[in-house]
Design an enzyme around this catalytic site. Structure first.
Site, PDB file in Angstrom:
ATOM      1  N   CYS A 198      -5.667  -2.799   2.536  1.00  0.00           N
ATOM      2  CA  CYS A 198      -5.633  -2.745   4.001  1.00  0.00           C
ATOM      3  C   CYS A 198      -6.989  -3.147   4.600  1.00  0.00           C
ATOM      4  CB  CYS A 198      -5.167  -1.373   4.458  1.00  0.00           C
ATOM      5  SG  CYS A 198      -4.401  -1.382   6.115  1.00  0.00           S
ATOM      6  N   GLU A 244       0.842  -1.198   0.000  1.00  0.00           N
ATOM      7  CA  GLU A 244       0.000   0.000   0.000  1.00  0.00           C
ATOM      8  C   GLU A 244       0.880   1.252   0.000  1.00  0.00           C
ATOM      9  OE1 GLU A 244      -3.516   2.041   2.797  1.00  0.00           O
ATOM     10  OE2 GLU A 244      -2.406   0.296   3.532  1.00  0.00           O
ATOM     11  N   LYS A 262      -9.057   3.086  -2.856  1.00  0.00           N
ATOM     12  CA  LYS A 262      -9.517   2.672  -1.534  1.00  0.00           C
ATOM     13  C   LYS A 262     -10.847   3.348  -1.231  1.00  0.00           C
ATOM     14  CE  LYS A 262      -7.458   1.914   3.045  1.00  0.00           C
ATOM     15  NZ  LYS A 262      -6.241   2.160   3.852  1.00  0.00           N
TER      16      LYS A 262
END
Length: 432
Positions: A229, A70, A195
């Protein structure tokens, strides 16, 4: 038992990926690498140079798929509160935080939209060499105005002939997004995932993605997609990927806690897919010095060698077996083979690296080492789904179902057919 190096021969460990429909994909062996390394913070050109060195090394081991952590390009701002601290208040100017954000914004990159990515997703491998389709794709990509960093990453994927999954900080206007970019071995940018739900203080600095950027790409290696994540903890978002048939599930992360491994194992079992989780390994000295970068959350200022993110990158099979990792020792390339036939596993932990022949699914112990290694095969996906197919025979759509809004949502749209440019990208001036 000891593993003996296989005899040398002229046959390459991993055949070069051929982007055509004539190849026997049932015999394909997929070698995948997750990269565990730190960003060069606030220095995007240096980060790109480091990325190329790591990609070259992974390709040298025969990897066809390379997954980065990430926010590798642009950086994950560990320790920074951007001037807010614990108590968030907008009543006082946060000048220091604004300065930090300005530097962080400068390190981010411009990324094309996924506007036309569905064209690529629907193409079968045999169509990828069709002149008309290829011309269409190149034209559409050109129209998206890729930034120089995206062009650079695409060139790396093409140079080393790998599928590349790269975590970046994306800049659109003055808003930043935590994104994952996808590239193919022909040096083409495929698209991105933004995200959807930043976590905690991430929401101060990152915007929110929408349903238009949750792609799964049908490649010769398998169907590849990614969540970032703690998005991986969102059951409905995972289900959207399962519904698209994901087989190689990439999970770039910033979470190095041991409990993260339980989440990755669960997803592999739930989705009947291979899970590749990449995290950075960072020390305090990988970030700017205290005079330029305040590192909060660890009490007193940590020493330069203090580990602020220990990694934990891992590759897990659809049956829940750990194929490689988790690694908490330092920067590393964590590599495993995913294939059907007798495979060769390149051991990165021995010097020089050696190749070993063994049967997929077998477990071995290296001589003079307690490290245990596994090799799985793509047929394991089918075997896993025989018992549990979350969007197939184990689903109850008449009781429980999911509807995904996969359209982009803009704060401003224009009804005139001649003007469809989002407000964030338009300066109100007519272009020739």
């Amino acid at each position: 038992m000891a593993l003996l190096p296989s005899g040398s021969g002229s046959t390459p460990v991993i055949a070069e990926v051929e982007m055509n429909g004539g190849a026997d994909q049932s015999a394909t062996t997929v070698r995948a690498t997750v990269v565990q390394a730190s960003t060069v913070f606030y220095d995007t050109p240096a980060t790109l140079d480091k990325a190329e060195r790591l990609i070259a090394e992974a390709a040298g081991y025969g990897s066809q798929l390379v997954v980065f952590p990430e926010a590798f390009v642009g950086g994950y701002p560990r320790g920074s509160t951007f001037g807010f601290g614990i108590n968030i208040s907008m009543t006082n100017p946060k000048d220091k935080g604004k300065g930090e954000f300005q530097k962080y914004h400068a390190a981010a990159i411009d990324v094309p939209a996924n506007k036309f990515s569905s064209y690529f997703i629907t193409l079968k491998c045999q169509h990828m060499v069709c002149v008309n389709y290829t011309t269409l794709w190149i034209f559409l990509l050109t129209e998206q105005h890729a930034g120089p960093e995206v062009t650079c990453l695409a060139a790396m994927a093409g140079k080393y002939k790998v599928f590349l999954v790269m975590g970046v900080i994306e800049r659109e206007g003055h808003t930043l997004y935590c994104s994952v970019l996808f590239f193919d071995p022909l040096g083409r940018y495929l698209g991105k995932h933004r995200k959807m739900m930043p976590t905690a203080l991430e929401r101060i600095i990152w915007g929110f993605g929408d349903g238009s950027t949750i792609p799964v790409y049908d490649t010769p290696l398998g169907k590849i997609g990614a969540l970032i994540c703690w998005e991986n903890k969102m059951p409905l978002l995972r289900t959207a990927l399962y519904g698209k048939g994901i087989e190689i599930y990439c999970a770039p992360t910033a979470d190095s806690r041991p409990v993260w491994q339980a989440s990755m194992t669960h997803i592999a079992l739930e989705g009947g897919c291979f899970v590749l989780s990449a995290n950075q390994f960072c020390r305090r000295k990988d970030y700017p010095p205290p005079s330029e970068y305040a590192f909060a959350g660890l009490g007193e200022e940590p020493s330069p060698d203090t580990v602020v993110c220990p990694g934990g990158s891992v590759i897990i099979s659809p049956s829940g077996e750990v194929l490689a990792g988790p690694n908490y020792d330092g920067e590393a390339l964590i590599t495993a083979d995913l294939g059907k036939a007798l495979t060769r596993y390149y051991m990165l932990s021995v010097h020089p690296p050696c190749a070993y022949d063994f049967v997929p699914g077998s477990q071995f112990v290296l001589e003079d080492s307690d490290e245990m290694l596994f090799c799985a095969d793509m047929g394991e996906i089918v075997r896993a789904k025989f018992a549990f197919d979350v969007v197939g025979h184990y689903a109850r759509p008449e009781v429980l179902s999911l509807v995904v809004d996969d359209q982009p949502h803009r704060p401003v749209s224009f009804t005139c057919a001649a003007e469809k440019t989002p407000a964030a990208k338009s300066d109100g001036t007519a272009k020739p």
